[in-house]
Each structure stands twice: as structure tokens, then as C-alpha cells.
Design a protein around this motif. Structure first.
Motif, mmCIF file in Angstrom:
data_model
loop_
_atom_site.group_PDB
_atom_site.id
_atom_site.type_symbol
_atom_site.label_atom_id
_atom_site.label_comp_id
_atom_site.label_asym_id
_atom_site.label_seq_id
_atom_site.Cartn_x
_atom_site.Cartn_y
_atom_site.Cartn_z
ATOM 1 N N VAL A 86 37.206 1.084 -26.519
ATOM 2 C CA VAL A 86 37.896 0.935 -25.240
ATOM 3 C C VAL A 86 37.150 -0.118 -24.430
ATOM 4 C CG1 VAL A 86 38.676 2.102 -23.154
ATOM 5 C CG2 VAL A 86 38.550 3.370 -25.313
ATOM 6 N N GLU A 108 45.225 12.023 -14.143
ATOM 7 C CA GLU A 108 44.394 10.935 -13.625
ATOM 8 C C GLU A 108 42.947 11.064 -14.103
ATOM 9 O OE1 GLU A 108 42.600 9.372 -9.340
ATOM 10 O OE2 GLU A 108 44.335 10.715 -9.370
ATOM 11 N N ASP A 151 40.289 -1.414 -19.879
ATOM 12 C CA ASP A 151 41.155 -0.315 -20.300
ATOM 13 C C ASP A 151 40.530 1.062 -20.068
ATOM 14 O OD1 ASP A 151 43.090 -2.131 -21.301
ATOM 15 O OD2 ASP A 151 41.901 -2.364 -23.148
ATOM 16 N N PRO A 194 43.451 11.101 -18.821
ATOM 17 C CA PRO A 194 44.824 10.776 -19.225
ATOM 18 C C PRO A 194 45.184 11.208 -20.642
ATOM 19 C CG PRO A 194 43.810 8.918 -18.087
ATOM 20 C CD PRO A 194 42.727 9.917 -18.316
ATOM 21 N N GLN A 195 44.185 11.246 -21.538
ATOM 22 C CA GLN A 195 44.481 11.593 -22.927
ATOM 23 C C GLN A 195 43.937 12.974 -23.323
ATOM 24 O OE1 GLN A 195 43.851 8.340 -25.769
ATOM 25 N NE2 GLN A 195 43.609 6.920 -24.053
ATOM 26 N N HIS A 255 40.310 3.040 -17.645
ATOM 27 C CA HIS A 255 41.086 4.058 -16.919
ATOM 28 C C HIS A 255 42.166 4.693 -17.789
ATOM 29 C CE1 HIS A 255 39.878 2.370 -12.713
ATOM 30 N NE2 HIS A 255 38.953 3.133 -13.247
ATOM 31 N N SER A 256 42.342 4.188 -18.992
ATOM 32 C CA SER A 256 43.278 4.842 -19.907
ATOM 33 C C SER A 256 42.674 6.105 -20.515
ATOM 34 C CB SER A 256 43.691 3.887 -21.030
ATOM 35 O OG SER A 256 42.607 3.628 -21.918
ATOM 36 N N VAL A 257 41.343 6.281 -20.357
ATOM 37 C CA VAL A 257 40.706 7.480 -20.907
ATOM 38 C C VAL A 257 40.013 8.320 -19.846
ATOM 39 C CG1 VAL A 257 40.403 6.526 -23.221
ATOM 40 C CG2 VAL A 257 38.583 6.255 -21.532
#
Length: 426
Positions: free
Chosen positions: A155, A269, A159, A272-273, A161-163
Motif C-alpha cells: 500500500v 472510515e 493509498d 475500510p477493509q 486511507h484505503s486501509v
């Protein structure tokens, strides 16, 4: 003594009560300790046809097994290359492969026996600085070279904030072969499995004395067990039961808080995953969402031997440094417990040199959820006469006794960890 007032105890699916040992019992193997190490050793032995009695001083899963962060992460030990002079480069490679096998043992046990423990796949190592991210690239390459079959994904900073919903990190590595679960439900499920396989389980049965010899005689307040073989699986709670082992493991306090259930939007938030998440600092932060959308936030390992008077007051500011958006969120649960740490951070799995019918497993350094299951497998094989290279590799690694006795071990290690923290900041 009942379970500590943790989120896990409050949300466990069942808490069966097992009897207290009364009178004399005879077994092939007596296991002391009702955590993951003891329960899984008992399961492995019972599956191989041995008669097993297991003694737990409190409740099944009472210690670290029922209180931990619930993160099921690949690997055993730290800096495994340090052991190459003792076990060779191929031995180091085998330790790394066993660190992957350990997670698969947990997976298979849950699947085979249908244990309901909220198992969720997905984990992310979080980089606190660019050097960590570069290290993840090397880790991914090595894992692939070892034949790791699960998805690994780097990551990049843009990126992150995608995790994780935090600005504290500069990247990460997602590992879909690791994950998280409800540890107390797993421990209680494994206790039920052991009982189904014929293991006699006894709670509130603290061991008061052990008579060693070709046959061991293990005494409690109200009974005793005579057995050909003994397994000591007490980890941080071994206290003075066996001075030879207790001197090699340091009990250190670790703490967790659990928030009130978060809204779906806030939970999404934060994570996210829905991954288990852990940073790379010496004083590690680790966290994840529970099945009912609470944030379980842990860390702050204490080597001083003194617990914080108010765990929530101690841990909540640490949580808010990572997730400022949780200001005003209620903390519903706070708890702590002891983890066992050895000087070289490798799990201690072996047998006593002067008592070859006494086996042990301890000192998982806070990464015991998978390593305990590996220990159970290796001990089961060794005791049943199925000696594999794995048990012998662990047994060959020497483990020093902490200097200074019981009262000086903690302060000395606290000073050592302070040095590592200062080095981290440099």
C-alpha cells in the motif's frame, strides 16, 4: 477465579464450567495450563490416541489466550537470522516456513471442528516511516520465495486511507493469509474439542507441587495426577512452578480497550477493509474491529511489573493519537494481562535436559495466537514419538536465564526496551 472483565468475556458464546480435580488420576500425559498451548497440545495428543489430563489454575483461556488482541499473523520469532550460527541457514528457513504453517494449523482446526470465533481474513502491517515500507517490499519478496500462496499487496502512501483512517502512516503491506478472530471463543471451542476427544479437563486446579522422576506426580489442593509425561504450558503465569523455566520467561503487561459499537460509517472510515492492523514501533499499537463494530485498541507493553491504575485513561490518548475522530467515543471495556517474553524473542519449545519426560512451551513475545498452535503440533509429535525436525530445531536454540532473579528481571528488561525506543527515535 473467573475471567477478567474483558470485551471477550462479555461477548463469549459459551463459558462451560469444568470440574476441579479431586482424588488421584492416571494418564499418559499431564498438561499444565488451559491456554492455547496446553489445549492444542492436548488435542494433538488425544488425536494420536494418548490419554491426557489437563489442569488449569483458573478457567480455560483465562490468561493471554483469552485476552489477547485476536490478531492471527504469520511468523514466529523476531530476527530469525540471529539463530543461523546454531541451526544453520536451512534451519532458519525452516523456522520461517513453520511461521507460515502455524496460521494454517489454526485455520484447519477452526474449519475441521466448526469453531465459531469470528475468523476474518486480512491483515496490514503499517509503516511509520519510509524505511518500513522498503522493508515490506523485501518481506513480500521473501514470502513469495518461501512459496507463500496468499495475496500480498503493498500500500503506497497515497493509498493508505484505503486501509486505515489515520494520517500517521506512510504505507503498508496487506496480507490476506493473516487475519483476526475472537480469541476466547477460540480457546473455549478448543476446550470443547479436547473434551470430545477424551481429554479430562479440570479448572480451578492450580498445581502446588510436582514430583519429578520416570513417572511425574502432579499435585493440586484436592488431588494429583500420575503420568509418564508432563507438559508445562503456563507461559507468563508459570511463576515459581519450575524455576528452570520461569527464569527464562519475563511476564510483561499488555493492555486493550474496546470502544462502544461504532456507526457503520465511522467503522468503515476507521478500517475500510476490516483488517487487523499493526504498526512497526517498539511500543507497538495494534487494533481491529470486533464483529459488533467496536474498535479494539491494544499495545503499551509494560516491563515494570506494575499495571496502570486506570487502563482506559492510559490507553485512550494513544488511541486518539491514531484516530482523532474517536474523540468523545465511549470506552466500554478495559483490560490487561501478562504475556511471556524471552530474551531472544523466539518461542521456547523443548524438553528439560535433566527431566527428559518434561516438555514445555512458552515465551511467545506477544505473537502467540499462531505460535501456540504450532507448539501444540510440535509437542504432540515429539511426545507421540513422531520426532520431526521442527521440534528439534526449536529445542536446539539456547535460551538464557534473565539475570537478577525475579525482582530484577523486569527493571533490567525495561531499561533494555528503553534503549530500543531511543534507538528507534534516532
Amino acid at each position: 477465579m473467573q475471567h477478567t472483565a474483558s470485551y471477550y468475556a462479555a461477548s463469549s458464546r459459551e463459558q462451560p464450567v469444568y470440574p476441579t480435580l479431586q482424588g488421584e488420576w492416571v494418564a499418559d500425559v499431564c498438561v499444565v495450563g488451559g491456554g492455547f498451548s496446553g489445549l492444542n497440545t492436548a488435542i494433538e495428543l488425544a488425536e494420536r490416541g494418548l490419554k491426557v489430563v489437563l489442569l488449569e489454575a483458573h478457567r480455560m483461556g483465562w490468561g493471554a489466550s483469552g485476552r489477547n488482541g485476536g490478531q492471527l499473523i504469520r511468523g514466529v520469532g523476531h530476527g530469525l537470522e540471529q539463530f543461523a550460527p546454531v541451526i544453520g541457514s536451512e534451519g532458519v528457513r525452516q523456522l520461517k516456513l513453520m511461521g507460515l504453517e502455524a496460521v494454517e494449523i489454526v485455520r484447519q482446526r477452526i474449519e475441521r471442528y466448526g469453531i465459531d470465533c469470528d475468523l476474518t481474513w486480512g491483515y496490514c502491517d503499517l509503516a511509520n516511516k519510509p524505511a518500513h515500507l522498503a522493508g515490506f517490499e523485501k518481506d513480500a519478496a521473501e514470502l513469495r520465495e518461501l512459496g507463500y500462496r496468499h495475496e500480498l499487496r503493498l500500500v503506497q502512501p497515497q493509498d493508505i486511507h484505503s486501509v486505515v483512517g489515520s494520517d500517521r502512516y506512510v504505507g503498508g503491506m496487506i496480507d490476506m493469509g493473516s487475519g483476526h478472530l475472537h480469541p476466547l471463543n477460540l480457546a473455549q471451542g478448543e476446550a470443547a474439542v479436547a473434551q470430545t476427544l477424551g481429554v479430562r479437563l479440570f479448572e480451578q486446579s492450580a498445581v502446588t507441587r510436582i514430583d519429578y522422576g520416570p513417572e511425574v506426580n502432579v499435585h493440586t489442593a484436592h488431588g494429583n495426577v500420575r503420568a509418564k509425561t508432563l507438559v508445562l504450558a503456563c507461559n507468563a503465569y508459570i511463576n515459581g512452578l519450575n524455576p528452570q523455566l520461569s527464569g527464562k520467561v519475563l511476564p510483561a503487561g499488555s493492555y486493550i480497550i474496546a470502544t462502544e459499537p461504532l456507526s457503520e460509517a465511522l467503522a468503515r472510515e476507521i478500517s475500510p477493509q476490516n483488517l487487523a492492523l499493526c504498526d512497526q514501533r517498539v511500543t507497538v499499537d495494534y487494533y481491529r474491529l470486533s464483529a459488533d463494530r467496536r474498535l479494539l485498541f491494544g499495545g503499551a507493553c509494560h516491563y515494570s511489573g506494575r499495571d496502570p491504575q486506570d487502563i482506559a485513561a492510559y490507553m485512550q490518548p494513544k488511541m486518539l493519537k491514531v484516530f482523532a475522530q474517536l474523540a468523545g467515543t465511549r470506552i466500554d471495556y478495559q483490560w490487561g494481562g501478562m504475556i511471556g517474553i524471552g530474551a531472544n524473542r523466539l518461542p521456547q519449545i523443548g524438553r528439560l535436559k535433566d527431566q527428559p519426560n518434561v516438555f514445555y512451551a512458552q515465551a511467545y513475545a506477544g505473537h502467540g495466537l499462531n505460535a501456540t498452535h504450532l507448539a501444540g503440533r510440535l509437542l504432540g509429535e515429539a511426545i507421540a514419538g513422531q520426532h520431526g525436525d521442527g521440534f528439534e530445531l526449536f529445542a536446539r536454540v539456547p535460551h538464557i536465564t534473565f539475570p537478577g532473579g525475579q525482582h530484577l528481571r523486569s527493571p533490567l528488561l525495561a531499561l533494555g526496551m528503553l534503549w530500543h525506543r531511543l534507538k528507534e527515535l534516532a
